[in-house]
Design a protein around this motif. Structure first.
Motif, PDB file in Angstrom:
ATOM      1  N   TYR A 178     -11.323  10.395  -2.790  1.00 37.34           N
ATOM      2  CA  TYR A 178     -10.245  10.349  -1.790  1.00 37.34           C
ATOM      3  C   TYR A 178      -9.835  11.762  -1.399  1.00 37.34           C
ATOM      4  O   TYR A 178      -9.642  12.617  -2.267  1.00 37.34           O
ATOM      5  CB  TYR A 178      -9.025   9.604  -2.350  1.00 37.34           C
ATOM      6  CG  TYR A 178      -9.296   8.136  -2.597  1.00 37.34           C
ATOM      7  CD1 TYR A 178      -9.355   7.239  -1.534  1.00 37.34           C
ATOM      8  CD2 TYR A 178      -9.499   7.644  -3.888  1.00 37.34           C
ATOM      9  CE1 TYR A 178      -9.615   5.887  -1.747  1.00 37.34           C
ATOM     10  CE2 TYR A 178      -9.757   6.299  -4.115  1.00 37.34           C
ATOM     11  CZ  TYR A 178      -9.812   5.420  -3.042  1.00 37.34           C
ATOM     12  OH  TYR A 178     -10.073   4.099  -3.252  1.00 37.34           O
ATOM     13  N   LEU A 220       1.535   6.124  -7.265  1.00 35.51           N
ATOM     14  CA  LEU A 220       0.369   6.891  -7.730  1.00 35.51           C
ATOM     15  C   LEU A 220       0.656   8.393  -7.741  1.00 35.51           C
ATOM     16  O   LEU A 220       0.241   9.112  -8.657  1.00 35.51           O
ATOM     17  CB  LEU A 220      -0.840   6.602  -6.834  1.00 35.51           C
ATOM     18  CG  LEU A 220      -1.460   5.211  -7.002  1.00 35.51           C
ATOM     19  CD1 LEU A 220      -2.468   4.936  -5.879  1.00 35.51           C
ATOM     20  CD2 LEU A 220      -2.147   5.070  -8.364  1.00 35.51           C
ATOM     21  N   ARG A 221       1.372   8.850  -6.724  1.00 28.13           N
ATOM     22  CA  ARG A 221       1.736  10.281  -6.687  1.00 28.13           C
ATOM     23  C   ARG A 221       2.551  10.634  -7.923  1.00 28.13           C
ATOM     24  O   ARG A 221       2.334  11.672  -8.547  1.00 28.13           O
ATOM     25  CB  ARG A 221       2.584  10.600  -5.455  1.00 28.13           C
ATOM     26  CG  ARG A 221       1.804  10.871  -4.210  1.00 28.13           C
ATOM     27  CD  ARG A 221       2.815  11.051  -3.067  1.00 28.13           C
ATOM     28  NE  ARG A 221       2.160  11.028  -1.792  1.00 28.13           N
ATOM     29  CZ  ARG A 221       1.877  12.125  -1.075  1.00 28.13           C
ATOM     30  NH1 ARG A 221       2.204  13.314  -1.520  1.00 28.13           N
ATOM     31  NH2 ARG A 221       1.293  12.010   0.096  1.00 28.13           N
ATOM     32  N   LEU A 253      -3.983  14.458  -6.009  1.00 32.45           N
ATOM     33  CA  LEU A 253      -5.166  13.656  -5.667  1.00 32.45           C
ATOM     34  C   LEU A 253      -6.331  13.979  -6.595  1.00 32.45           C
ATOM     35  O   LEU A 253      -7.111  13.105  -6.957  1.00 32.45           O
ATOM     36  CB  LEU A 253      -5.586  13.961  -4.233  1.00 32.45           C
ATOM     37  CG  LEU A 253      -5.119  13.034  -3.122  1.00 32.45           C
ATOM     38  CD1 LEU A 253      -5.801  13.453  -1.827  1.00 32.45           C
ATOM     39  CD2 LEU A 253      -5.429  11.572  -3.419  1.00 32.45           C
ATOM     40  N   ALA A 311       0.849  -1.204   0.000  1.00 30.10           N
ATOM     41  CA  ALA A 311       0.000   0.000   0.000  1.00 30.10           C
ATOM     42  C   ALA A 311       0.884   1.253   0.000  1.00 30.10           C
ATOM     43  O   ALA A 311       0.645   2.205  -0.757  1.00 30.10           O
ATOM     44  CB  ALA A 311      -0.928  -0.010   1.204  1.00 30.10           C
ATOM     45  N   GLN A 333      -8.481   1.812 -10.323  1.00 31.23           N
ATOM     46  CA  GLN A 333      -7.604   1.362  -9.237  1.00 31.23           C
ATOM     47  C   GLN A 333      -6.942   0.027  -9.608  1.00 31.23           C
ATOM     48  O   GLN A 333      -5.735  -0.147  -9.415  1.00 31.23           O
ATOM     49  CB  GLN A 333      -8.458   1.213  -7.970  1.00 31.23           C
ATOM     50  CG  GLN A 333      -7.716   0.748  -6.744  1.00 31.23           C
ATOM     51  CD  GLN A 333      -8.684   0.323  -5.635  1.00 31.23           C
ATOM     52  OE1 GLN A 333      -9.892   0.175  -5.859  1.00 31.23           O
ATOM     53  NE2 GLN A 333      -8.154   0.142  -4.439  1.00 31.23           N
ATOM     54  N   ARG A 368       1.147   4.004  -3.118  1.00 27.21           N
ATOM     55  CA  ARG A 368       0.846   5.446  -2.994  1.00 27.21           C
ATOM     56  C   ARG A 368       1.976   6.294  -3.597  1.00 27.21           C
ATOM     57  O   ARG A 368       1.714   7.297  -4.262  1.00 27.21           O
ATOM     58  CB  ARG A 368       0.627   5.808  -1.526  1.00 27.21           C
ATOM     59  CG  ARG A 368      -0.651   5.225  -0.983  1.00 27.21           C
ATOM     60  CD  ARG A 368      -0.815   5.481   0.510  1.00 27.21           C
ATOM     61  NE  ARG A 368      -1.807   4.552   1.040  1.00 27.21           N
ATOM     62  CZ  ARG A 368      -1.662   3.824   2.139  1.00 27.21           C
ATOM     63  NH1 ARG A 368      -0.569   3.912   2.874  1.00 27.21           N
ATOM     64  NH2 ARG A 368      -2.616   3.007   2.527  1.00 27.21           N
ATOM     65  N   ILE A 412      -5.888   5.556   0.257  1.00 25.20           N
ATOM     66  CA  ILE A 412      -5.876   4.685  -0.928  1.00 25.20           C
ATOM     67  C   ILE A 412      -5.212   3.347  -0.601  1.00 25.20           C
ATOM     68  O   ILE A 412      -4.131   3.300  -0.010  1.00 25.20           O
ATOM     69  CB  ILE A 412      -5.127   5.365  -2.095  1.00 25.20           C
ATOM     70  CG1 ILE A 412      -5.813   6.682  -2.426  1.00 25.20           C
ATOM     71  CG2 ILE A 412      -5.079   4.450  -3.318  1.00 25.20           C
ATOM     72  CD1 ILE A 412      -5.064   7.531  -3.427  1.00 25.20           C
ATOM     73  N   TRP A 428      -3.902  10.750   0.495  1.00 26.51           N
ATOM     74  CA  TRP A 428      -3.240   9.593  -0.131  1.00 26.51           C
ATOM     75  C   TRP A 428      -3.346   8.358   0.749  1.00 26.51           C
ATOM     76  O   TRP A 428      -3.429   7.235   0.257  1.00 26.51           O
ATOM     77  CB  TRP A 428      -1.772   9.906  -0.425  1.00 26.51           C
ATOM     78  CG  TRP A 428      -1.600  10.962  -1.481  1.00 26.51           C
ATOM     79  CD1 TRP A 428      -1.344  12.281  -1.267  1.00 26.51           C
ATOM     80  CD2 TRP A 428      -1.697  10.778  -2.900  1.00 26.51           C
ATOM     81  NE1 TRP A 428      -1.273  12.938  -2.467  1.00 26.51           N
ATOM     82  CE2 TRP A 428      -1.481  12.044  -3.489  1.00 26.51           C
ATOM     83  CE3 TRP A 428      -1.940   9.688  -3.725  1.00 26.51           C
ATOM     84  CZ2 TRP A 428      -1.500  12.241  -4.870  1.00 26.51           C
ATOM     85  CZ3 TRP A 428      -1.959   9.877  -5.099  1.00 26.51           C
ATOM     86  CH2 TRP A 428      -1.748  11.140  -5.663  1.00 26.51           C
ATOM     87  N   GLU A 429      -3.321   8.578   2.076  1.00 25.12           N
ATOM     88  CA  GLU A 429      -3.317   7.440   3.008  1.00 25.12           C
ATOM     89  C   GLU A 429      -4.613   6.623   2.922  1.00 25.12           C
ATOM     90  O   GLU A 429      -4.676   5.484   3.371  1.00 25.12           O
ATOM     91  CB  GLU A 429      -3.115   7.931   4.460  1.00 25.12           C
ATOM     92  CG  GLU A 429      -1.678   8.281   4.798  1.00 25.12           C
ATOM     93  CD  GLU A 429      -1.134   9.408   3.917  1.00 25.12           C
ATOM     94  OE1 GLU A 429      -1.862  10.408   3.696  1.00 25.12           O
ATOM     95  OE2 GLU A 429       0.000   9.256   3.401  1.00 25.12           O
TER      96      GLU A 429
END
Ligand code: GLA
Length: 661
Positions: free
Chosen positions: A195, A172-173, A179, A165, A215, A169, A201, A198-199
Motif C-alpha cells: 500500500y 490502523l493508523r 504505512l 473503511a 488484514q 483506516r 486500504i 491509507w485510502e
C-alpha cells in the motif's frame, strides 16, 4: 462489577425475562401481573425492540405507554431492566439514512424488514443511538422500578461499507503508526499488495482468493473495538443521568465477533444469553461452558444469565422442546457458576411476528401448561436461593482463551481445515466437565498461579509476553498442557522462526517442533501407548522432555507424540496430535491427578454435576445436578435449600443446593 446493587435491590437472585408488552392489550397485562407474581418474577427486561414505538418519527418521542408499563411493573413488585432499543432501528430511520444500512461483503446493501439493520460505523446510526439512549436515561434514570440498564441487544452485526473503511483506516493508523509498519505487519511484500496510501486500504470484502490474514485479523480487532466504542457511548450517555448499573447482553456463540475480555472490563456486570444447540447432557455441558466463560469474562465475579430459551433447543434445522426438568436444571447450571439469577427470552410467547415460534415462560397454551408449571416451580426454587447472592464459583483448573488466537485461527490458508479454535476449546472444557471439575477460562497473559492445571488447546497465536508468562507459570510449579499447532505466530501473525513453538514456551516444554504434518481426512493413527488419534501430527524432537507416547506410522515412527518436561518446580506437557475422545479424557484425568486438582465435593459418580459457590465471608454452597436416570446417594448428606429439608439422596434428574459451610 456492580452485581451486588442489583441483588440488593431485588432482595435475592433475579428471575424473569424479556417482557414485550407492546404486543398485547390491557386484559393480557392484567393476567401478566398475576402470573408474574405466581412465577416469582422479580426482574423484567423491557424495551429491547421498542424503538419504533418510542420514537415514531425522528426526534419525536412517545413515552406514555412505557411510563404506564414501568409503573404497573413497579406496583406489581417487578423491577425493570430497561433496554435501549438500538438493535432494531425503525423503518423511518433506514429510509432517512440509507447509508446506515449494512452492506454484505459482496457489496449488496441490505434493507429493513428484519432486525439489526444498521451499520455500527454509520455516523447517523451512532447519533440516533446516543439520542434515544439519552432520552430514555433522562426520563427513567431514577424511576423507582429501574434496577438495571440493558444497552442494545447482542452486538452481532458486521459491515464492510465505506463508513467502515474510513473508521478502519483511522484505527490502523493508531495501531501501526505508519504505512511502512502496516505493510511490514501484513506481509504485503508478497502478492504485490504493497500500500502506498491509507485510502487504498479496505475492510475485507469479496475478493478473488485468500484474504490477507493480517488484514482480516486487524479488521476483527477493529470491529470489536468499534463495537465497544458504540457500547461505551450509550453507557456514558446513560451514566450522565442515572446511577443504576449498565450491562449489555453478550452472546457467547461458536464464532467470535467481539473480544469479550475487553467487554468484561467495560460493563458494570457481565450478562450473557445462552441457547443450547443440543439436547440432554450435551445441553448441560454447553450451559457449563458458556457460564464458565461468562464468569471468566467477569473477572471471576458474579454475573447474570440474561436470556435462555424457556423450552427450546436449537439444533440447526429444527427446534426441539426441552425435557421435563430441564428448565430448573439449566437455570441451576448457570446459577451454580456464578449467575445471580436466571432470566428467559421471553415472558409471553408472541402471537404474531418474527419470533412467534420462540418459546416463552407463558406459552401459546397459556398458564395451564407443563412449561408454565415448570417456570413457576423454577421461580420458587430460585427464590429460595437468595443467600447465594454475591457468592461465586472458583476453579482450580483453567483453559486458555485468547480472542486474537481465535481470530487468527480463522484466517484463510492454514494447513488443515480441521484446525478449529472453538472446537478445541469446547473439547478441553468438556473433558474437564466430564471429570467433574469447575473450569475457568484465562487469557495467556493473566496471572495463572492460582491454577493447579492449565490447558492450552489451540494457542496458534501467542505473543512473546504470553509465552514468557506460560514459561513462568510452569517454572513456578504449574502443570501446563499445550496442544498441537500452538505458539506458531506472534501478534502480527508472523511465523516463529527456528522451530515452533515460541522460544520461552519451548524451554518450558523441552521440545522443538520442526514440521507440521496434517493427516489425511479420516486417517486414524495409533500411538505407541495404544491410544488413537486423527487430524494432525508433528515432527518434533525432545530437548529435555521425556516422550510418553510416540508415533508408529510413516516417517514419524519413533518420534515423540506426547511429552512431559520437568521444568523448574512444574511440568510442561505437549500433545502434538489430536487424540480420540477416550485417549483425551484419559490424558486429562492423568493431568488432574498429577497436578493434584481435586473436585470440591469428592465421592460423586460421573454424570452428577457439582459446583461450589463461595461467598467472600467464607460461606459456601454445593449446587448438585444429577444427569443420571438413577438415584445417587450424597457423599455428605446436608440441608437442601430447594426443599428446605434434609437430603441424603439425589433423585434421577434431581437437583439440590446444599450449604457446605
Ligand atoms: C436472542 C435474542 C432475543 C431473541 C432470542 C430468541 O438471543 O437476544 O431477542 O431473538 O434470541 O430465542
Amino acid at each position: 462489577m456492580d452485581i451486588r446493587r442489583l441483588t440488593d435491590r431485588l432482595g435475592g437472585l433475579a428471575y424473569g425475562g424479556d417482557y414485550n408488552p407492546e404486543q398485547w392489550d390491557d386484559e393480557v397485562w392484567k393476567e401478566d401481573d398475576q402470573l408474574m407474581r405466581r412465577a416469582r418474577v422479580n426482574l423484567a427486561t423491557v424495551g429491547v425492540f421498542s424503538w419504533a414505538l418510542l420514537e415514531p418519527e425522528e426526534g419525536r418521542y412517545d413515552f406514555g405507554w412505557l411510563d404506564a408499563h414501568l409503573d404497573r411493573l413497579h406496583t406489581n413488585g417487578v423491577a425493570v431492566d430497561l433496554a435501549t432499543p438500538t438493535a432494531s432501528p425503525p423503518p423511518w430511520f433506514t429510509l432517512a439514512h440509507p447509508d446506515a444500512l449494512p452492506v454484505r461483503p459482496d457489496g449488496a446493501r441490505l434493507t429493513h424488514g428484519s432486525r439489526d439493520t444498521y451499520c455500527l460505523t454509520a455516523p447517523a446510526y451512532r447519533r440516533a443511538a446516543r439520542r434515544i439512549a439519552t432520552a430514555l436515561a433522562e426520563r427513567y434514570g431514577d424511576h423507582p422500578a429501574l434496577a438495571l440498564w440493558h444497552v442494545h441487544n447482542e452486538y452481532v452485526t458486521l459491515c464492510p461499507c465505506d463508513h467502515t473503511a474510513a473508521a478502519f483506516r483511522v484505527w490502523l493508523r493508531a495501531r501501526h503508526g505508519s504505512l511502512d509498519a502496516l505493510n511490514e505487519a501484513w506481509g504485503t511484500a508478497f502478492w504485490s499488495q504493497h500500500y502506498t496510501s491509507w485510502e487504498q486500504i479496505l475492510p475485507p470484502r469479496a475478493t478473488q482468493w485468500h484474504h490477507n490474514p493480517g488484514q482480516t485479523l486487524d479488521f476483527s480487532r477493529f470491529w470489536s473495538d468499534e463495537t465497544l466504542a458504540a457500547y461505551r457511548e450509550q453507557r456514558d450517555a446513560i451514566r450522565a443521568h442515572s446511577d443504576r448499573p449498565v450491562t449489555t447482553n453478550l452472546m457467547v456463540p461458536s464464532y467470535q465477533n467481539l473480544d469479550l475480555w475487553a467487554f468484561g472490563r467495560e460493563v458494570d456486570l457481565v450478562s450473557i444469553d445462552h441457547y443450547p444447540g443440543a439436547p440432554g447432557v450435551d445441553a448441560a455441558a454447553q450451559a457449563a461452558f458458556d457460564a464458565d466463560r461468562a464468569r471468566s469474562f467477569a473477572g471471576g465475579c458474579p454475573w447474570l444469565l440474561m436470556e435462555q430459551g424457556t423450552n427450546t433447543v436449537y439444533t440447526g434445522d429444527r427446534v426441539l422442546a426441552k425435557e421435563p426438568g430441564d428448565i430448573l436444571r439449566h437455570s441451576l447450571a448457570h446459577i451454580a457458576r456464578g449467575s445471580e439469577g436466571a432470566l428467559f427470552f421471553q415472558w409471553r410467547q408472541s402471537r404474531a411476528g418474527a419470533e412467534q415460534w420462540h418459546s416463552a415462560m407463558v406459552p401459546h397454551a397459556g398458564p395451564d401448561s407443563r412449561t408454565f408449571r415448570e417456570v413457576t416451580a423454577t421461580g420458587e426454587a430460585v427464590a429460595r436461593l437468595g443467600e447465594l447472592a454475591g457468592s461465586t464459583a472458583r476453579a482450580g483448573v483453567a483453559v486458555l482463551h485468547d480472542s486474537d488466537a481465535w481470530w487468527a485461527m480463522g484466517a484463510d490458508g492454514l494447513p488443515s481445515a480441521e484446525l478449529d479454535y472453538f472446537a478445541a476449546l469446547r473439547r478441553a472444557h468438556r473433558a474437564l466437565w466430564d471429570a467433574g471439575r469447575t473450569v475457568d477460562f484465562a487469557h495467556p497473559a493473566h496471572d495463572l498461579s492460582r491454577y493447579e492445571l492449565v490447558l492450552a488447546p489451540a494457542l496458534f497465536l501467542l505473543t512473546d509476553a504470553g509465552a514468557e508468562n506460560l514459561r513462568r507459570y510452569v517454572a513456578d510449579g504449574g502443570t501446563l498442557l499445550v496442544q498441537h499447532f500452538s505458539g506458531v505466530v506472534d501478534e502480527r501473525l508472523h511465523s516463529r522462526l527456528g522451530g515452533y513453538p515460541a522460544a520461552p514456551l519451548r524451554e518450558a516444554l523441552g521440545i522443538r517442533v520442526e514440521e507440521y504434518r496434517p493427516l489425511r481426512r479420516d486417517e486414524r493413527i495409533t500411538l505407541s501407548d495404544g491410544s488413537t488419534a486423527t487430524s494432525w501430527s508433528e515432527s518434533l524432537r525432545t530437548e529435555g522432555a521425556e516422550a510418553l507416547a510416540a508415533y508408529t506410522h510413516g516417517m514419524l515412527t519413533g518420534s515423540p507424540a506426547l511429552t512431559r518436561h520437568a521444568f523448574g518446580s512444574g511440568h510442561g506437557w505437549y500433545l502434538s496430535t489430536r487424540l480420540d475422545d477416550a485417549g483425551y479424557a484419559a490424558l486429562v484425568q492423568r493431568l488432574l491427578t498429577e497436578a493434584g486438582a481435586a473436585p470440591e465435593l469428592p465421592g460423586l459418580p460421573p454424570g452428577v454435576e457439582a459446583v461450589t459457590r463461595h461467598a467472600p465471608d467464607g460461606r459456601a454452597w454445593h449446587v448438585l445436578i444429577n444427569h443420571l436416570s438413577e438415584p445417587v446417594p450424597l457423599p455428605r448428606p446436608g440441608h437442601d435449600l430447594l426443599t428446605d429439608g434434609p437430603l441424603i439422596e439425589l433423585s434421577p434428574g434431581g437437583c439440590a443446593v446444599l450449604r457446605a459451610r
